[in-house]
Design an enzyme around this catalytic site. Structure first.
Site, PDB file in Angstrom:
ATOM      1  CB  CYS A 107      -0.982  -0.033   1.170  1.00 24.27           C
ATOM      2  SG  CYS A 107      -2.307   1.197   1.029  1.00 24.27           S
ATOM      3  CG  HIS A 227      -3.365  -3.491   3.291  1.00 23.58           C
ATOM      4  ND1 HIS A 227      -2.393  -2.874   4.046  1.00 23.58           N
ATOM      5  CD2 HIS A 227      -4.027  -2.508   2.630  1.00 23.58           C
ATOM      6  CE1 HIS A 227      -2.465  -1.562   3.862  1.00 23.58           C
ATOM      7  NE2 HIS A 227      -3.437  -1.316   3.006  1.00 23.58           N
ATOM      8  CD  GLU A 229      -0.559  -5.445   5.725  1.00 29.61           C
ATOM      9  OE1 GLU A 229      -0.930  -4.260   5.748  1.00 29.61           O
ATOM     10  OE2 GLU A 229      -0.328  -6.049   4.648  1.00 29.61           O
TER      11      GLU A 229
END
Length: 266
Positions: A107, A227, A229
């Site tokens: 990002c 994302h 994560e």
């Protein structure tokens, strides 16, 4: 294929890199920690002050968020704080050119790596990231497909399609005229039929052919707008069909990225 197994107990060090306004460092550290890394919180001010040296880390992860509130352009202020500081510029260039190191940018970290492309080997075909076609900040789940690429993070994942979070206002990939949008692409957004798409909302930003993740030629550096994560554990998904949940166990397919990075260092 099965996730790689690491039998050695050593924990390689990874710098969880952030700048003012970045907010994704906790989830990023959690994913790398569970994959077998020693995670070190590294702020850009720590590097500028000499408290940390990138040479002492096996990898770095540039986290998501909004560095400088994006008022300096998404990730561009972060990138220029490196490009215009001779000490930091040399440190990052040395790191990116070391064949024993890896880097992940997600990002805002993806936008930052895009701005540092001149320091990273074999990234001539990397795009710039510009404002979403919707002219709005977009935060939602999309479907992403893993393409065939040399990325060390995505080994054994080719053809996988999985839901992933996007959260950005400037994620549209912009290429030079005549360039193939899938040059160096390793991840693309797809629709419910698994086809590459430029249609909103399946494509959150309007990137050509859905391209949303890019690697260097040797696969050690990966930048991606979504994302991983934020969705590496099943509990992080807002919706998960019961059968899929039973098959998945604790982790989603995105955990494989972090395990692959650890296996690459074995």
């Amino acid at each position: 294929t099965e996730a790689p197994i690491v039998l050695r107990g050593a924990r390689p060090r990874v710098a969880i890199l952030r700048e003012q306004g970045v907010n994704g460092q906790i989830e990023m550290a959690a994913a790398f920690h569970l994959a077998g890394f020693e995670c070190v919180d590294v702020h850009m001010s720590d590097l500028a002050a000499g408290l940390h040296q990138l040479d002492s880390f096996h990898g770095l992860a540039a986290c998501g968020g909004f560095s400088f509130g994006d008022v300096l352009g998404a990730g561009q202020g972060w990138a220029k704080s490196i490009l215009f500081n001779r000490m930091l510029r040399e440190q990052f260039q040395r790191f990116f050119h070391d064949p024993q190191k890896f880097a992940l940018g997600v990002c805002n970290g993806c936008q930052m790596l895009s701005g540092l492309a001149e320091l990273i080997p074999s990234t001539e075909n990397w795009p710039k990231l510009i404002r979403n076609r919707s002219e709005q900040y977009e935060a939602r789940l999309v479907l992403a497909e893993i393409l065939n690429s040399p990325s060390i993070f995505l080994r054994g994942m080719q053809g996988c399609i999985a839901p992933i979070v996007v959260s950005h206002g400037e994620g549209q990939a912009q290429f030079i005229a005549g360039q193939n949008p899938l040059s160096n692409a390793s991840i693309r957004m797809v629709d419910g039929a698994g086809q590459a798409t430029e249609t909103f909302p399946w494509n959150s930003n309007g990137s050509p052919m859905g391209s949303t993740g890019f690697n260097g030629a040797d696969g050690r550096v990966l930048m991606m707008m979504p994302h991983p994560e934020r969705v590496f554990r099943r509990a992080q998904l807002s919706y998960r069909p019961q059968q899929l949940a039973l098959e998945m166990g604790e982790f989603t397919p995105w955990m494989r990225m972090f395990q692959n990075a650890r296996a690459w260092l074995s």
